[in-house]
Design a protein around this motif. Structure first.
Motif, short mmCIF file in Angstrom:
data_model
loop_
_atom_site.label_atom_id
_atom_site.label_comp_id
_atom_site.label_asym_id
_atom_site.label_seq_id
_atom_site.Cartn_x
_atom_site.Cartn_y
_atom_site.Cartn_z
N SER A 86 0.77 -1.00 0.15
CA SER A 86 -0.18 -0.06 -0.07
C SER A 86 0.94 1.17 -0.05
O SER A 86 0.62 2.13 -0.53
CB SER A 86 -0.98 0.06 1.13
N SER A 91 -8.09 -5.80 2.61
CA SER A 91 -7.50 -5.06 1.47
C SER A 91 -6.42 -5.98 0.64
O SER A 91 -6.14 -7.10 1.20
CB SER A 91 -6.46 -4.05 2.27
N ARG A 119 0.44 -4.21 3.66
CA ARG A 119 0.45 -2.99 4.31
C ARG A 119 1.36 -3.02 5.73
O ARG A 119 1.09 -4.07 6.83
CB ARG A 119 -0.90 -2.61 4.84
N HIS A 131 -4.87 3.38 1.68
CA HIS A 131 -5.33 2.02 1.88
C HIS A 131 -5.31 1.32 3.19
O HIS A 131 -5.25 0.36 3.46
CB HIS A 131 -4.56 1.05 1.01
#
Lengths: 330, 702, 179
Positions: free
Chosen positions: B390, B550, B554, B652
């Protein structure tokens, strides 16, 4: 902690009489070690005789340069006193290298001398310890002993004496004035604590009821310098891995007078007489200092995990004596 | 009412409870007065394995002020807990030394201590196995490791690629047991009112504590109130309910009075969890330019016989560097030791010590600057999953950190920078920590008298949660921050996730944001922007939002730079400088964020140079049981620490755009310091902590 | 009753705490810290280790900082004690408290009362010329970063607020010197 009676002594003689008469009595001064040990269950007195106000808390410098230190003088006050700070930096540095500001404000000179080992087995009453419980065994010999003794230990006990101050006092030829039921006597600080041998429970030469009332510092020759060096894991607020106190007087490049004591290597502040002997008259050089330290440390009997104390003590000695010889007073 | 679009987020607000903490009026767990309270004191088991055969209580009960001694025979029966370490006093079995064998309860603290000391317990002792070794015959592959990660991952063909690599590095790193030691020991005061239970607890999540108490005592959760208003640190050790919570509630039921139980410091090691030791073998194959072609990170650790807890140390190697061939594994052995548990950045912290040390060794082997080598191995996507990041600020952190630190002036040769009796060195290491978030509920209320209140059962363990939640609410409402009050730390507030996994602000803030946006909408839509006479309350739940997940990988990233000095005579190491650069999304409160980064780095300093405990093979406990022997850093150990961050806009993450910051500060810090140590003296320190004796030995061997 | 008083003796203790005189009957085993926390409901002084190893319990006794967990109350009869609750002048915070807030010199806050009382002691000790381990022999102490770090080392902070604490103490010392 079990319950106990508390009595405030009016004077040292009264305190001695009270403690001598009661086998379960202990003196209380600053309490920084005693109260800690009472919470751990290592100490369980029936009676505390508080000598905090009965003992002298003054420092007196004699006309000859000697100093009398009342046993109730707080560590921080002793470290700051000009007779110590300027004239005997070893003692000031040793005091200030120990504990924390708070503890130094509370702990007394007498109590500091008589503090007990920080060996983890001594402090844990659920484990054997010959010093605390004679005949129960010494798990430290095979167990956790990185911080423990390399000199003067026995297979019964490898405890170290934790004081920084006492190491400097030993090098300064200090004497403890002891009041007992039979009267007053003096004991050199370097001989106050016993080596463990077969009786590690006998930690000092004091008898029950003996009370340290004063510490005497003899005059230092004008040319003598003193200093203290300590190595530790943490930058502050940690017991020594090893330490060295020294008094040195150099004349024309040779050692005229030297007193040397090691800390955190034995059950007492270790007066390094063999090294002193080797140094007297020798050139005041790093090589002589190293040879002398090696001569002293030849008697070391390290355990599995504390052999590092040998080179550490040697290096501290060389560095301190070199600095003193070069005229650096710290 | 103000409707200005304030920007509270990003401003360095002072922490709202600061004044209470600085004046001594903030009350922690057992500091709350409970009229008529009794005091409890545990009796720890003195065998490492076996069973209690008798508990002699007569002397204990004869102590003045003694009220009761709870034993496995007379303690209230509990329902079976999910966490077996909470089944206190439910059976005679002893699984580790220090386990609670009995609990003394008395009128005063002094009496409770004396009462506990007078309890005599007899045991049938069994042989114990407490020594962790990476070649322990009972090592096994667990089904999964902490945080639900897969135990093993294999990508490409490591063995062949490693064998073919021009440069090969094979090194093994060791980390010791570490203890959290928050300054406030774990503490609880419990009070029953019929079948209702009021508890004030020192924990990182009282929603969890409430659920646990309700389960164990068979209560309606509505009848349990757990308050954790101020918590004196936790660092993971209060992340799950600990035994004192259950013991206090049991004791209060037995003596029918409120009971206070604060664990003595010496019982934190056996009762509250610790970071388990690890042995980590890292092998890296690379070309002569330092491009990694094969990477294996194989970790071994230990757990207890009570509960499986597997530190996920190899996991960061699934995230950090590009390598077409990779193997990451975990093995564990169950020993008769206290149960390990969460400690700041579990997995990443020990794992990145190993990986980032190995990468430094690789850089040296390839003759490539370690900053440059890391940049060369920057992946396009998350190596293990193939998912795009992200956002990934590692290179930016390395570059900016190097610039600020003055890295490029560095002479890379080890052991040449002398200053009198000192050797100096500098080192670098990277940091990473995953982005986590959990579903929460929150309420937002427009007060009829003006101002807003948001409520969520978040826990402020020192992170500044109250402050930042107020900032989040203010911005979501479009009002000044000083018009918003954030209520946290009570289980009758909307349920919230634990203050752990660096997920608090993301999880709680998300729910607060959602509730506040909804409140703003309804005020504007239904009330013309005014507050109705009775006020208006809106609740929100982020379960759906969080579960949506997502497609991105991340993570937060960072870079540490450190300078150390080594005393060649004593082996003493002192840190001269530390600099941390972080890329952690949007920094919501620079003042409190900076403190968290510094705090993590300080704990990393402790890990590198001071902290570590040893298991006594004979007795089965951690030898360093107190704060005089377990050395956490003192003020004198810590230099001025510089912290900076890269502004990261990452859409995100969550409505605030934030990544967690509570743990990444410790990740990699130890490696930066040991890499600096190598630079100083020319010896690799692969076993932590690096004490003077280790350094002296290395200097002697050089 | 006789048996109880033999095993658990108590004493009358007079203390002045934050200017207020108290006369208490206390179990001889009661420490100053537990007296404050359990008998006077002054919970500012914290119990971190109960063994003089963390400094969270630091208070000022007759003006000097001390670990209240290692002091038996019975031995302090007549002493004047200042706790963190007594540092501020009514609503006006002590300059150290202000500086701690400004520099974010704490996180969880549990060590903070001890840090503050210790820092107050440090300021007084330095003003009195009391040396520390880092004070050069023959010189008066100047409260620079190194001095403050050494002098504040008896107060552990696990959150790692040390750099902020040092700044707060230094700012206060400089402001005091400027006055």
């Amino acid at each position: 902690m079990k319950g106990f009676d508390y009595r405030r002594a009016g004077d040292p003689a009264g305190a001695v009489a009270a403690v001598a008469a009661a086998p379960g009595a202990r003196y209380l001064a600053g309490g920084t070690n005693l109260v800690d040990l009472m919470k751990l269950g290592v100490e369980a007195p029936d009676l505390l005789v508080d000598v905090g106000r009965a003992l002298d808390d003054r420092i007196e410098e004699g006309p000859d340069g000697s100093v009398r230190i009342g046993a109730a003088v707080r560590n921080s006050d002793l470290a700051a006193h000009p007779a110590v700070r300027r004239r005997r930096p070893a003692l000031s540095q040793a005091l200030l290298a120990g504990a924390s500001g708070q503890l130094r404000n509370t702990a007394t000179v007498g109590g500091n001398l008589l503090q007990r080992t920080r060996c983890p087995y001594f402090q844990d009453i659920t484990k054997p310890c010959n010093r605390r419980d004679p005949g129960s065994g010494c798990p430290a010999v095979e167990g956790a002993h990185r911080d423990l003794a390399i000199l003067g230990a026995s297979d019964q006990c490898v405890a170290t004496h934790p004081s920084d101050m006492a190491v400097a006092l030993a090098a300064l030829d200090a004497e403890a004035v002891v009041l007992g039921t039979a009267g007053q006597r003096t004991v050199p600080v370097a001989e106050l604590h016993r080596l463990p041998g077969d009786h590690p429970e006998r930690e000092t030469v004091l008898e029950h009821g003996d009370l340290i009332t004063d510490v005497l510092l003899p005059a230092l020759p004008p040319g003598a310098r003193s200093g203290y060096r300590k190595a530790r894991d943490r930058a502050s607020y940690a017991f020594a891995l090893a330490s060295v106190a020294a008094v040195l007087e150099v004349r024309e490049g040779s050692v005229h007078r030297v007193a040397l004591a090691f800390g955190a290597v034995a059950a007492r502040p270790w007066r390094a007489r063999t090294a002193e002997e080797a140094l007297r008259g020798a050139p005041a050089t790093a090589e002589s200092f190293a040879r002398a330290a090696d001569a002293e440390l030849a008697a070391a009997r390290p355990l599995r995990d504390n052999g590092y104390k040998v080179p550490l003590t040697r290096n501290l000695t060389v560095r301190l004596l070199t600095d003193l010889a070069e005229g650096a007073s710290r | 009412m103000s409707t200005t679009s304030s920007r509270a987020l990003g401003t360095p607000l002072r922490r709202v409870e600061g004044r209470a903490k600085a004046t001594g009026t903030a009350r922690y767990a057992v500091e709350h007065s409970a009229p008529g309270a009794a005091y409890a004191w545990p009796v720890p088991a003195t065998v490492a394995r076996g069973a209690v055969t008798a508990v002699h209580c007569a002397d204990a009960l004869a102590e003045p002020g003694a009220l009761a001694v709870l034993t496995h025979e007379n303690a209230p029966r509990l329902r079976e807990p999910q966490d077996a370490t909470l089944a206190v006093l439910q059976s005679p079995e002893i699984a580790h030394r220090g386990q609670v064998a009995a609990l003394a309860v008395a009128e005063t603290l002094e009496a409770a201590r004396a009462c506990a000391a007078a309890v005599r317990v007899e045991y049938a002792q069994l042989p114990h196995d407490v020594v962790f070794r990476a070649d322990h015959p009972r090592l096994y592959a667990p089904e999964q490791v902490n945080a639900g990660y897969p135990t093993d991952r294999e990508r490409g063909g490591f063995d062949a690629a490693y064998a073919a690599a021009a440069v090969q590095l094979d090194a093994t790193y060791r980390t010791p047991p570490l203890h959290n030691h928050p300054m406030e020991p774990h503490a609880t005061v419990a009070e029953w009112d019929g079948s209702r239970l009021l508890v004030r607890d020192s924990d990182q999540g009282s929603s969890d504590a409430r659920r646990t108490l309700a389960d164990l005592f068979g209560l309606d959760p509505e009848d349990v109130l757990v308050v954790s208003e101020h918590v004196g640190g936790g660092f993971g050790s209060k992340g799950t309910p600990r035994p004192q919570l259950v013991l206090a509630a049991m004791a209060a039921r037995v003596v029918q009075r409120p009971v206070k139980l604060a664990l003595p410091r010496r019982l934190l090691a056996p009762l509250t969890g610790h970071r388990a030791p690890t042995v980590q073998r890292v092998r890296i194959g690379a070309d002569r330019d330092g491009r990694i072609t094969a990477l294996a990170h194989e970790s071994a650790t230990c757990t207890s016989t009570v509960r499986e807890f597997v530190e996920q140390s190899s996991v960061p190697s699934r995230v950090m560097y590009a390598s077409p061939n990779s193997r990451t594994t975990h093995r564990v052995v169950a020993l008769n030791l206290p149960s390990p548990s969460w400690m700041r950045a579990p997995g990443e912290c020990p794992g990145m010590f190993a990986l980032e040390s190995a990468v430094d060794e690789l850089a040296e082997a390839c003759g490539v600057d370690p900053v440059e080598l890391r940049i060369r191995n920057e992946p396009d996507a998350e190596p293990d999953s193939g998912r795009p990041f992200s956002s990934r600020g590692l290179v930016a952190c390395l570059r900016e950190g190097a610039r600020r630190f003055g890295w490029h002036d560095r002479d890379p040769r080890p052991g040449v920078h002398r200053e009198g009796g000192l050797l100096l060195g500098t080192g670098v290491a990277a940091a990473t920590y995953p982005v986590y978030a959990s579903p929460c509920a929150a309420e937002a209320r427009a007060e009829p008298g003006g101002g807003f209140t948001v409520g969520i059962n978040a826990t402020d363990i020192g992170t500044g949660a109250r402050t930042v939640l107020g900032q989040i609410a203010a911005d979501a409402l479009g009002v000044p921050a000083d018009t918003v009050r954030a209520l946290v730390g009570r289980s009758d507030l909307p349920r919230a996730s634990v203050a752990g996994g660096s997920s608090g602000t993301a999880s709680w803030g998300w729910a607060v944001h959602k509730a506040c946006r909804e409140l703003r909408l309804r005020l504007d839509r239904d009330h013309g922007g005014a507050v109705p006479p009775g006020g208006l309350t809106v609740t929100a739940d982020t379960t759906e939002d969080v579960r949506a997940g997502s497609e991105y990988a991340r993570h937060a990233f960072g870079a540490h730079f450190a300078e150390v000095q080594v005393d060649t005579g004593t082996g003493e190491v002192r840190v001269r400088r530390m600099l941390g650069m972080f890329a952690a999304g949007r920094i919501l409160n620079p003042r409190t964020a900076r403190s968290q980064f510094i705090g993590g780095m300080t704990m990393g300093l402790g890990m590198a140079l001071l902290e570590g405990s040893t298991v006594d093979p004979r007795f089965g406990d951690h030898v360093e049981a107190d704060l005089a022997s377990y050395h956490v850093p003192t003020c004198a150990d810590v230099p001025d620490i510089e912290v900076g961050w890269i502004d990261e806009e990452d859409p995100h993450l969550n409505p605030m755009g934030s990544k967690g910051i509570g743990e990444i500060g410790i990740v990699g810090a130890a490696a930066a310091l040991t890499n600096a140590l190598h630079h100083a003296v020319g010896h690799r320190f692969r076993t932590l902590p690096v004490h003077p004796d280790t350094v002296l030995a290395a200097l002697g061997a050089l | 009753m006789d048996d109880e008083s033999r095993r658990c003796p108590s004493s009358e203790v007079r203390l002045q705490v934050n200017g207020t005189p108290y006369r208490l009957r206390l179990d001889n085993r009661t420490t100053l810290l537990d007296t404050l926390r359990e008998h006077l409901d002054l919970t500012g002084a914290k119990k971190g280790c109960d063994h003089g190893q963390c400094g969270a319990c630091t208070v000022l006794v007759d003006g000097r900082r001390s670990n209240s967990c290692l002091l038996l109350a019975v031995a302090l009869d007549g002493a004047a004690v200042t706790t963190v609750e007594g540092l501020a002048d009514g609503e006006r915070l002590h300059p150290l408290q202000e500086a701690f807030l400004e520099h974010d010199a704490f996180q969880c806050g549990y060590c903070t009362p001890g840090q503050l009382c210790s820092a107050a002691g440090v300021l007084a000790e330095a003003a009195d010329g009391m040396p520390s381990a880092v004070t050069p022999v023959g010189e008066s102490p100047r409260l620079d970063g190194g001095e403050i770090r050494e002098r504040m080392s008896g107060n552990l902070c696990r959150c790692g607020a040390y750099p902020n604490i040092v700044r707060a103490v230094q700012d206060t010392a400089q402001a005091g010197a400027a006055r």
